[in-house]
Enzyme design. Structure first.
Site, PDB file in Angstrom:
ATOM      1  N   HIS A 306       0.490  -1.584  -0.218  1.00 59.66           N
ATOM      2  CA  HIS A 306       0.099   0.043  -0.110  1.00 59.66           C
ATOM      3  C   HIS A 306       0.676   1.076  -0.255  1.00 59.66           C
ATOM      4  CE1 HIS A 306      -3.637  -2.966   1.668  1.00 59.66           C
ATOM      5  NE2 HIS A 306      -3.590  -2.164   0.008  1.00 59.66           N
ATOM      6  N   PHE A 480       4.262   0.418   4.857  1.00 59.61           N
ATOM      7  CA  PHE A 480       5.295  -0.867   4.813  1.00 59.61           C
ATOM      8  C   PHE A 480       3.664  -2.384   5.331  1.00 59.61           C
ATOM      9  CE2 PHE A 480       5.868   2.938   8.369  1.00 59.61           C
ATOM     10  CZ  PHE A 480       6.824   3.000   7.658  1.00 59.61           C
ATOM     11  N   HIS A 481       3.268  -2.299   4.345  1.00 58.32           N
ATOM     12  CA  HIS A 481       2.369  -3.503   3.805  1.00 58.32           C
ATOM     13  C   HIS A 481       2.889  -4.090   3.071  1.00 58.32           C
ATOM     14  CE1 HIS A 481      -1.163  -1.378   5.561  1.00 58.32           C
ATOM     15  NE2 HIS A 481      -1.067  -1.605   6.415  1.00 58.32           N
ATOM     16  N   PRO A 482       3.790  -4.866   2.772  1.00 56.51           N
ATOM     17  CA  PRO A 482       4.365  -5.688   1.671  1.00 56.51           C
ATOM     18  C   PRO A 482       4.203  -7.527   2.152  1.00 56.51           C
ATOM     19  CG  PRO A 482       6.146  -5.609   3.333  1.00 56.51           C
ATOM     20  CD  PRO A 482       4.932  -4.758   3.985  1.00 56.51           C
TER      21      PRO A 482
END
Length: 544
Positions: A306, A480-482
């Site tokens: 995101h 920080f949503h990999p």
């Protein structure tokens, strides 16, 4: 002359003590007959800033708690490279993240079912798992569980400027909401957070502290997994090789008794370990001189994240954290409020107010998420601005851009090449432009006008689609949503790394249980869905 120590054998070897690994350690040790080893690259979580909510400021980009990855330079971000934090500490990313408790939306899980052909990933089945580990601040009901290990709390502070932004969002057609975890998140309200009595709750505290008291769990910290031990002819994963204090150690898995190795090293780490072990794209591994055990071209591909567009508005006539914390007295008051009541700015999640909205009428469900903050700064790690301001970060929840993660060295301490490819599709660029326009519509509403909001970033000079896309590249950064680099999929999907039961294709006794397994990113923050994946893995491994 002393003999070598015997090689130790375990029923389950879990690699990574993060959001998934800590839960698995607890679930799998509930059977006292099973011996479990949990290997973590980072240190213990006995570091004060892990537990004070505002401590994420001191944990991100800190080698004590973070791998400190960076992306490659991104064309979609006008040539910028981003910090890419990943937890390197007991609790993993749950020790350094934004503490927002979010499941995603019902439609997300329908895409997982379609991708895998497995209805166990449906929203209703996922909801059952969420409720199983949840301790919700309200009563147990059809949406929420009680008395689980994972505390879901209301925030312990409010900001008048956040309430005013909420009012402005309602004026713009976004309904008020008091719960973003019922499957349709369209609305605006305060986020629920993963905290317990004003302290951060990480998965080490929630799951591992109890499990560590059990005789059948061994936890090894500050140990880097070099590679998996694999019988190339039988395609059996029978153990792990790790490095601790400069010494190489091998541990074995009791595969004769249905033992398994479980990779829970995360969207970045699991790829690194698979590739160093000879599992991945044959073409890439051959370039590095790594013997190919299984040619799985999907390893490291399908990276999704995101991208948040951090829009900043100066405001007048109302306090924000910028000025509340810019004096010694202000800092002292903030500190005392936390010490005495576990409340105030030091109990803050990075974002307090959330909103889910539609970038355009054609979207099937809310495809934008706002993280609104009573503060502003140039970039993460820098001081707050001297003027009063708010930040309205907006992200595209269902990006169509796809990136990759790959090693370029067999050295386990060498960072991989991380290429998110943000804003690389026409659809993502359109959503970015539309989301900036929607933010302006909210801010221009009646509720905020008494405070004369002034767009500091990106600036009102950006108006056309082309200009707004350029602006998005300037202000965009990861939230920080990999996910997705070892995705689940059907047998006929050549890029699927895992089957629907999280088993690595072509290798026996090996699963990947973390956010990398997601075929599609969830429509929201990804910590809770990662725990839900671990709950499913525990069901599979224990036969429940």
């Amino acid at each position: 002359m002393t003999s070598a120590s015997p090689v130790k054998t375990y029923d389950y070897i879990i690699i990574g003590a993060g959001s998934a690994g800590c839960m698995l350690a607890k679930r799998l040790t509930e059977n006292p007959a099973k011996r479990v080893l949990l290997i973590e690259a980072g240190k213990n979580d006995n570091y004060i800033w892990v537990h004070v909510p505002v401590g994420y400021l001191y944990c991100i980009d800190n080698p004590r708690t973070d791998w400190r990855f960076k992306t490659a330079t991104e064309p979609g971000l006008n040539g910028r490279s981003l910090l890419y934090p990943r937890g390197r500490v007991l609790g993993g990313c749950s020790s350094i993240n934004g503490m927002i408790y979010m499941r995603g939306q019902e439609g997300d899980y329908a895409t997982w079912v379609k991708a895998t052909g497995d209805d166990t990933w449906s929203w209703q089945n996922a909801l059952r798992r969420y409720k199983a580990f949840e301790d919700y601040h309200g009563d147990a009901n059809q949406w929420h569980g009680k008395d689980g290990e994972w505390t879901v709390s209301k925030q312990r502070l409010r900001w008048p400027i956040m309430d005013i932004f909420k009012e402005a969002a309602v004026e713009a057609g976004i309904p008020a909401s008091d719960d973003f975890n019922r499957g349709d998140n369209f609305g605006v309200g305060y986020f629920d957070v993963s905290q317990r009595k004003g302290w951060r709750l990480n998965t080490s505290k929630a799951f591992l502290h109890d499990a560590a008291k059990r005789a059948n769990l061994t936890v090894v910290t500050e140990a880097i997994v070099d590679k998996l031990l694999i019988n190339a002819s039988k395609k059996d994963c029978y153990g792990v090789q790790y490095i601790k204090d400069g010494k190489i150690t091998e541990v074995l898995c009791n595969i004769a008794n249905q033992g398994e190795v479980i990779l829970s090293a995360g969207t970045i780490g699991s790829v690194q370990i698979l590739e160093r072990s000879g599992i991945g794209s044959a073409a890439h591994l051959n370039k590095l001189g790594i013997p190919v055990i299984v040619d799985l071209p999907g390893v490291g591909e399908n990276l999704q994240d995101h991208l948040q567009l951090r829009m900043i508005y100066k405001v007048n006539g109302i306090k924000t954290l910028n000025t509340k914390s810019n004096s010694l007295l202000g800092k002292l008051m903030i500190g005392m409020e936390y010490v005495l009541n576990r409340s105030g700015p030091m109990s803050m999640a990075p974002s307090q107010l959330g909103a889910f909205a539609y970038s355009s009428p054609g979207q099937l469900s809310a495809n934008l998420e706002y993280h609104v903050q009573p503060l502003s700064l140039e970039k993460f790690g820098e001081n707050l601005h001297s003027f009063n301001a708010i930040t309205a970060s907006v992200c595209n929840l269902r990006p169509t851009s796809r990136g990759s993660v790959h090693i370029h060295s067999i050295d386990p301490e060498t960072p991989p090449v991380i290429t998110p490819n943000y804003l690389s599709t026409e659809e993502d660029r359109k959503v970015a432009a539309d989301s900036i326009r929607l933010t302006r519509k909210i801010v221009d509403g009646r509720a905020l006008q008494p405070y004369t909001p002034d767009e500091y970033k990106p600036g009102r000079q950006y108006q056309t689609d082309e200009e707004l896309i350029k602006a998005a590249g300037d202000i965009g950064t990861t939230i920080f949503h990999p996910v997705g680099t070892c995705k689940m999929g059907r047998d006929n999907d050549p890029m699927a790394v895992l089957d629907s039961q999280l088993r690595v294709r072509g290798i026996h006794h090996l699963r990947v249980v973390d956010a990398s397994a997601m075929p599609f990113i969830t429509s929201g923050n990804t910590a809770a869905p990662t725990m839900m994946i671990a709950q499913r893995a525990a069901e599979l491994l224990t036969g429940e």
